[in-house]
Design a protein around this motif. Structure first.
Motif, PDB file in Angstrom:
ATOM      1  N   GLU A 234       0.718  -1.235  -0.045  1.00 11.14           N
ATOM      2  CA  GLU A 234      -0.153   0.087   0.083  1.00 11.14           C
ATOM      3  C   GLU A 234       0.903   1.242  -0.013  1.00 11.14           C
ATOM      4  OE1 GLU A 234      -3.294  -2.119   2.784  1.00 11.14           O
ATOM      5  OE2 GLU A 234      -2.798  -0.001   3.217  1.00 11.14           O
ATOM      6  N   SER A 239      -1.424   6.238  -7.141  1.00 17.65           N
ATOM      7  CA  SER A 239      -2.621   6.346  -7.673  1.00 17.65           C
ATOM      8  C   SER A 239      -3.492   4.811  -8.008  1.00 17.65           C
ATOM      9  CB  SER A 239      -2.781   7.095  -8.953  1.00 17.65           C
ATOM     10  OG  SER A 239      -2.415   8.417  -8.800  1.00 17.65           O
ATOM     11  N   LYS A 240      -4.585   4.650  -7.757  1.00 13.93           N
ATOM     12  CA  LYS A 240      -5.499   3.518  -8.291  1.00 13.93           C
ATOM     13  C   LYS A 240      -5.629   3.616  -9.708  1.00 13.93           C
ATOM     14  CE  LYS A 240      -7.619   2.674  -3.720  1.00 13.93           C
ATOM     15  NZ  LYS A 240      -8.871   2.661  -3.068  1.00 13.93           N
ATOM     16  N   GLU A 241      -5.162   2.869 -10.492  1.00 14.89           N
ATOM     17  CA  GLU A 241      -5.191   2.839 -11.823  1.00 14.89           C
ATOM     18  C   GLU A 241      -4.546   1.886 -12.440  1.00 14.89           C
ATOM     19  OE1 GLU A 241      -1.288   5.651 -12.506  1.00 14.89           O
ATOM     20  OE2 GLU A 241      -3.333   6.470 -13.003  1.00 14.89           O
ATOM     21  N   LYS A 243      -1.760  -0.354 -14.211  1.00 12.24           N
ATOM     22  CA  LYS A 243      -0.426  -0.263 -14.349  1.00 12.24           C
ATOM     23  C   LYS A 243       0.088  -1.483 -14.860  1.00 12.24           C
ATOM     24  CE  LYS A 243      -0.289   2.461 -10.006  1.00 12.24           C
ATOM     25  NZ  LYS A 243       0.285   3.892 -10.800  1.00 12.24           N
ATOM     26  N   PHE A 283      -4.966  -3.639 -12.452  1.00 16.40           N
ATOM     27  CA  PHE A 283      -5.595  -2.414 -11.895  1.00 16.40           C
ATOM     28  C   PHE A 283      -5.064  -2.426 -10.407  1.00 16.40           C
ATOM     29  CE2 PHE A 283      -8.251   1.111 -11.870  1.00 16.40           C
ATOM     30  CZ  PHE A 283      -8.578   1.147 -10.488  1.00 16.40           C
ATOM     31  N   TYR A 284      -4.266  -1.354 -10.124  1.00 21.15           N
ATOM     32  CA  TYR A 284      -3.593  -1.153  -8.884  1.00 21.15           C
ATOM     33  C   TYR A 284      -4.731  -0.636  -7.934  1.00 21.15           C
ATOM     34  CZ  TYR A 284      -0.768   0.564  -4.962  1.00 21.15           C
ATOM     35  OH  TYR A 284      -0.025   0.823  -3.921  1.00 21.15           O
ATOM     36  N   GLU A 285      -5.034  -1.362  -6.729  1.00 26.04           N
ATOM     37  CA  GLU A 285      -6.134  -1.399  -5.928  1.00 26.04           C
ATOM     38  C   GLU A 285      -5.718  -0.636  -4.615  1.00 26.04           C
ATOM     39  OE1 GLU A 285      -8.104  -4.828  -5.421  1.00 26.04           O
ATOM     40  OE2 GLU A 285      -9.096  -4.671  -7.478  1.00 26.04           O
ATOM     41  N   ASN A 286      -4.243  -0.551  -4.356  1.00 32.36           N
ATOM     42  CA  ASN A 286      -3.577   0.001  -3.213  1.00 32.36           C
ATOM     43  C   ASN A 286      -4.115  -0.644  -1.961  1.00 32.36           C
ATOM     44  OD1 ASN A 286      -2.033   1.487  -1.772  1.00 32.36           O
ATOM     45  ND2 ASN A 286      -2.711   3.487  -2.624  1.00 32.36           N
ATOM     46  N   ASN A 287      -4.375  -2.040  -2.205  1.00 30.39           N
ATOM     47  CA  ASN A 287      -4.696  -2.748  -0.927  1.00 30.39           C
ATOM     48  C   ASN A 287      -3.940  -4.077  -0.610  1.00 30.39           C
ATOM     49  OD1 ASN A 287      -5.361  -4.343  -2.904  1.00 30.39           O
ATOM     50  ND2 ASN A 287      -7.464  -4.559  -2.429  1.00 30.39           N
ATOM     51  N   GLN A 289      -2.506  -6.049  -2.774  1.00 27.24           N
ATOM     52  CA  GLN A 289      -3.012  -7.038  -3.515  1.00 27.24           C
ATOM     53  C   GLN A 289      -2.028  -8.117  -4.159  1.00 27.24           C
ATOM     54  OE1 GLN A 289      -3.978  -3.731  -6.462  1.00 27.24           O
ATOM     55  NE2 GLN A 289      -3.672  -5.464  -7.888  1.00 27.24           N
TER      56      GLN A 289
END
Length: 325
Positions: A234, A239-241, A243, A283-287, A289
């Motif tokens: 995290e 940004s959540k997008e 990548k 898709f980077y979710e910043n969690n 993953q």
């Protein structure tokens, strides 16, 4: 006359003794029968208790395995081995139900395997907790550093604006100062960009045989595919997008595994063009993953240590390795 009387008394005594002997024999027989009935009942009860106890122990171990699965999932680990073990326990319970007189030695052998697996998973949980604690501390440090950099960037930009609007400096001095501030501004922008870069943690590599089974010993002839799995940390600045993640597998000779027919290509890194083995858009979710690469090649791997490098957005984000024997 007296002799006849004595003979009659002896006969009477003999009859009494015979009756008592018969009663004693009957009582002894009843005791023996009753004794063996108790033993048989006790034996059946023992067998029943063994089946019941074995089933309860399997239920208890299954619950413990479930708890380990929950903990390992939260820490970003793999639980496939635990899932297989729980399926085996269901099979053991079914076998026990169909055959209550299962060999106790066989059951103890299975029980020892499950207990050993629990011990190994407890060690894995400790390791994962230690890694996550380190990553959390590092992420907090990066967040604080990024905040300081952003504050510094804001101050520099404000200084640029104030310099051009407020201070009536000469054109040459203003131009020189503006140039210096622009350089510093660019440096801060680059530092913020670095702080916002992705970070790959817990990079693990597994060999997959031609039968689709993960093998612990990476023997060249048994490797059909390579499975690379890691998690993205995290980052409050990221940004959540969508990548693109690039994977490089570097052989012991220093050459990068690259096959354009399998999707390989080149990427730009610090002004250089580097060959990559495979790439993946996510898709980077910043969690925190997980991301996984499966790479197959038609020729055997060279013996020796292979290096793993992961790139994204112009940065080297993670490292790993695996050995081929």
């Amino acid at each position: 006359m007296e002799s006849d009387t004595m003979s009659s008394k002896e006969k009477s005594q003999q009859r009494v003794i015979g009756v008592l002997s018969l009663l004693l024999l009957l009582m002894s027989g009843l005791w023996v029968c009753e004794h063996y009935q108790i033993q048989l009942f006790s034996l059946g009860k023992t067998e029943g208790k063994f089946a019941e106890s074995a089933s309860e122990q399997l239920d208890s171990i299954s619950k413990q395995l479930q708890l380990r699965m929950i903990q390992i999932k939260k820490l970003g680990g793999r639980v496939s081995e635990l899932e297989i073990a729980r399926e085996q326990i269901l099979g053991d319970k079914k076998e026990l139900a169909e055959n209550p007189k299962m060999n106790e030695a066989d059951f103890k052998h299975k029980l020892a395997y499950y207990l050993r697996l629990l011990g190994l998973k407890d060690q894995e949980i400790k390791k994962l907790r230690k890694e996550n604690t380190f990553l959390l501390a590092r992420n907090d440090s990066l967040s604080r550093e990024a905040k300081l950099l952003q504050d510094g960037l804001s101050n520099v930009q404000k200084a640029l604006k104030d310099s051009s609007e407020t201070f009536g400096l000469k054109q040459r001095e203003l131009s020189e100062r503006s140039r210096i501030l622009e350089v510093r501004n660019q440096e801060l922008v680059e530092k913020v960009s670095v702080a916002a870069a992705l970070r790959a943690g817990g990079v693990n590599v597994y060999a997959i045989s031609s039968r689709g089974k993960e093998v612990g010993i990476h023997k060249s002839k048994k490797i059909d595919k390579i499975r690379v799995i890691f998690h993205l940390q995290e980052n409050p600045l990221a940004s959540k997008e969508v990548k693109t993640i690039y994977l490089r597998i570097i052989e012991p000779t220093g050459q990068t595994l690259s096959d354009y027919s399998l999707g390989s290509g080149t990427l730009s890194f610090k002004g250089k063009e580097l060959s990559y083995t495979a790439k993946q858009r996510i898709f980077y979710e910043n969690n925190h993953q997980s991301v996984e690469f499966i790479y197959a090649r038609s020729v055997p791997y060279r013996e020796g240590k292979h290096e793993i490098e992961l790139y994204a957005e112009g940065f080297l984000i993670g490292l790993g390795s695996f050995e081929v024997k």
